[in-house]
Design a protein around this motif. Structure first.
Motif, PDB file in Angstrom:
ATOM      1  N   ASP A  97     -29.849 -99.104  32.965  1.00  0.00           N
ATOM      2  CA  ASP A  97     -28.663 -98.273  32.730  1.00  0.00           C
ATOM      3  C   ASP A  97     -27.404 -99.123  32.575  1.00  0.00           C
ATOM      4  OD1 ASP A  97     -28.920 -98.960  35.501  1.00  0.00           O
ATOM      5  OD2 ASP A  97     -27.383 -97.466  35.972  1.00  0.00           O
ATOM      6  N   ILE A 115     -35.030 -97.211  21.317  1.00  0.00           N
ATOM      7  CA  ILE A 115     -34.712 -96.010  22.091  1.00  0.00           C
ATOM      8  C   ILE A 115     -35.412 -94.770  21.546  1.00  0.00           C
ATOM      9  CG2 ILE A 115     -32.554 -96.930  22.960  1.00  0.00           C
ATOM     10  CD1 ILE A 115     -31.098 -95.143  20.865  1.00  0.00           C
ATOM     11  N   GLY A 118     -38.754 -94.554  22.769  1.00  0.00           N
ATOM     12  CA  GLY A 118     -38.819 -94.343  24.210  1.00  0.00           C
ATOM     13  C   GLY A 118     -39.162 -95.564  25.035  1.00  0.00           C
ATOM     14  N   ARG A 119     -39.129 -96.756  24.422  1.00  0.00           N
ATOM     15  CA  ARG A 119     -39.557 -97.953  25.162  1.00  0.00           C
ATOM     16  C   ARG A 119     -38.453 -98.520  26.051  1.00  0.00           C
ATOM     17  NH1 ARG A 119     -40.167 -99.380  20.118  1.00  0.00           N
ATOM     18  NH2 ARG A 119     -39.356-101.517  20.366  1.00  0.00           N
ATOM     19  N   PHE A 120     -37.196 -98.312  25.675  1.00  0.00           N
ATOM     20  CA  PHE A 120     -36.083 -98.904  26.420  1.00  0.00           C
ATOM     21  C   PHE A 120     -35.063 -97.825  26.772  1.00  0.00           C
ATOM     22  CE2 PHE A 120     -37.902-102.608  24.385  1.00  0.00           C
ATOM     23  CZ  PHE A 120     -37.757-103.610  25.342  1.00  0.00           C
ATOM     24  N   GLY A 121     -35.020 -97.456  28.038  1.00  0.00           N
ATOM     25  CA  GLY A 121     -34.050 -96.472  28.495  1.00  0.00           C
ATOM     26  C   GLY A 121     -32.745 -97.139  28.901  1.00  0.00           C
ATOM     27  N   VAL A 122     -32.089 -97.762  27.925  1.00  0.00           N
ATOM     28  CA  VAL A 122     -30.861 -98.512  28.206  1.00  0.00           C
ATOM     29  C   VAL A 122     -29.677 -97.568  28.377  1.00  0.00           C
ATOM     30  CG1 VAL A 122     -31.676-100.597  27.067  1.00  0.00           C
ATOM     31  CG2 VAL A 122     -30.442 -98.863  25.728  1.00  0.00           C
ATOM     32  N   VAL A 125     -26.369 -97.635  23.083  1.00  0.00           N
ATOM     33  CA  VAL A 125     -26.668 -98.402  21.869  1.00  0.00           C
ATOM     34  C   VAL A 125     -25.498 -98.273  20.910  1.00  0.00           C
ATOM     35  CG1 VAL A 125     -28.107 -98.494  19.781  1.00  0.00           C
ATOM     36  CG2 VAL A 125     -29.183 -98.282  22.028  1.00  0.00           C
ATOM     37  N   SER A 141     -34.490 -87.801  24.642  1.00  0.00           N
ATOM     38  CA  SER A 141     -33.582 -88.496  25.543  1.00  0.00           C
ATOM     39  C   SER A 141     -32.823 -87.480  26.384  1.00  0.00           C
ATOM     40  CB  SER A 141     -32.582 -89.331  24.739  1.00  0.00           C
ATOM     41  OG  SER A 141     -31.535 -89.804  25.563  1.00  0.00           O
ATOM     42  N   MET A 144     -28.636 -90.054  26.124  1.00  0.00           N
ATOM     43  CA  MET A 144     -28.270 -91.466  25.999  1.00  0.00           C
ATOM     44  C   MET A 144     -27.164 -91.621  24.962  1.00  0.00           C
ATOM     45  SD  MET A 144     -30.468 -94.755  24.704  1.00  0.00           S
ATOM     46  CE  MET A 144     -31.742 -94.597  25.928  1.00  0.00           C
ATOM     47  N   VAL A 146     -25.003 -93.084  21.997  1.00  0.00           N
ATOM     48  CA  VAL A 146     -25.220 -93.919  20.814  1.00  0.00           C
ATOM     49  C   VAL A 146     -23.985 -93.832  19.934  1.00  0.00           C
ATOM     50  CG1 VAL A 146     -26.671 -94.311  18.769  1.00  0.00           C
ATOM     51  CG2 VAL A 146     -27.715 -93.479  20.896  1.00  0.00           C
ATOM     52  N   PHE A 174     -30.163 -87.220  22.092  1.00  0.00           N
ATOM     53  CA  PHE A 174     -29.219 -88.321  22.252  1.00  0.00           C
ATOM     54  C   PHE A 174     -27.789 -87.821  22.030  1.00  0.00           C
ATOM     55  CE2 PHE A 174     -33.266 -90.225  21.268  1.00  0.00           C
ATOM     56  CZ  PHE A 174     -33.301 -91.401  21.995  1.00  0.00           C
TER      57      PHE A 174
END
Length: 209
Positions: A97, A115, A118-122, A125, A141, A144, A146, A174
């Motif tokens: 996060d 994203i 779904g591999r990186f829940g940062v 972006v 999401s 998230m 963006v 998103f």
């Protein structure tokens, strides 16, 4: 021991095809004044460019709308290994996060794929001059953030690609903002960079600094 010196934000800058990490590093230097305790990493993509200069996340030789998705999927293992290594090396494992992915052109394609798949829940972006070309299915999401920036005079990737990406990502949950810059080509403008760092400052709580 020195927890007080631990950076509070990791910004990973992802360059375009035929370029290198050095190309985007000055963006991090520029943003450091706003995101004061952030660490900026601008790596080279894993593969040498098919055109003999710089690096690439995937080859664009003979790329078409029909085969681009498969090339992105094939690039995921190399991308993931690199990004996960950077996250671990800088002490952000378990703190996604507080990680932002910032891409330009092909770097944006890979950031959005990371994203959307779904591999990186940062934490956020930012994508300059890119597109969303990830193969289905896309992940959902929980809002998230963006931010997509694109110029209307881009003759490499047209600006409607960012508008279409924003629409698709929004439909998958998103929280997307766009900035379409009239007359700008395939580049990052000073104004666009400024709006992007303002976005990151807001998302990550630096507005009062």
């Amino acid at each position: 021991m020195a927890e007080t010196n631990r950076p509070n934000l990791l910004v990973i800058l992802l360059h375009g095809v035929g370029s290198s990490g050095d190309n985007l590093a000055p963006l991090g230097e520029e943003w450091a004044g706003t995101l004061g305790d952030a660490v900026f990493i601008s790596p080279d993509a894993p593969e040498p460019s098919s055109f003999g200069a710089g690096y690439q996340w995937f080859s664009v030789a003979g790329v078409t709308p029909e085969n681009r998705g498969a090339r992105i999927a094939a690039a995921r293992p190399g991308f993931d290994a690199l990004i996960n290594g950077i996250i671990a090396d800088n002490g952000f494992a378990g703190r996604l996060d507080r990680v932002a992915l910032v891409g330009f052109s092909q770097g944006t394609i890979m950031a959005l794929d990371a994203i959307a798949n779904g591999r990186f829940g940062v934490g956020a972006v930012v994508g300059f001059s890119g597109r969303l070309s990830s193969p289905e299915p896309l992940s959902r999401s929980t809002k998230m953030p963006v931010f997509l920036v694109h110029g209307t005079a881009d003759d490499v990737i047209p600006s409607w690609e960012s508008e279409q990406a924003a629409d698709t990502l929004a439909k998958h949950g998103f929280d997307v903002e766009t900035s379409i810059e009239p007359g700008l080509g395939h580049t990052i403008s000073g104004a666009g960079a400024g709006r992007a760092v303002e976005f990151l400052a807001k998302v990550f709580g630096y507005e009062a600094l």
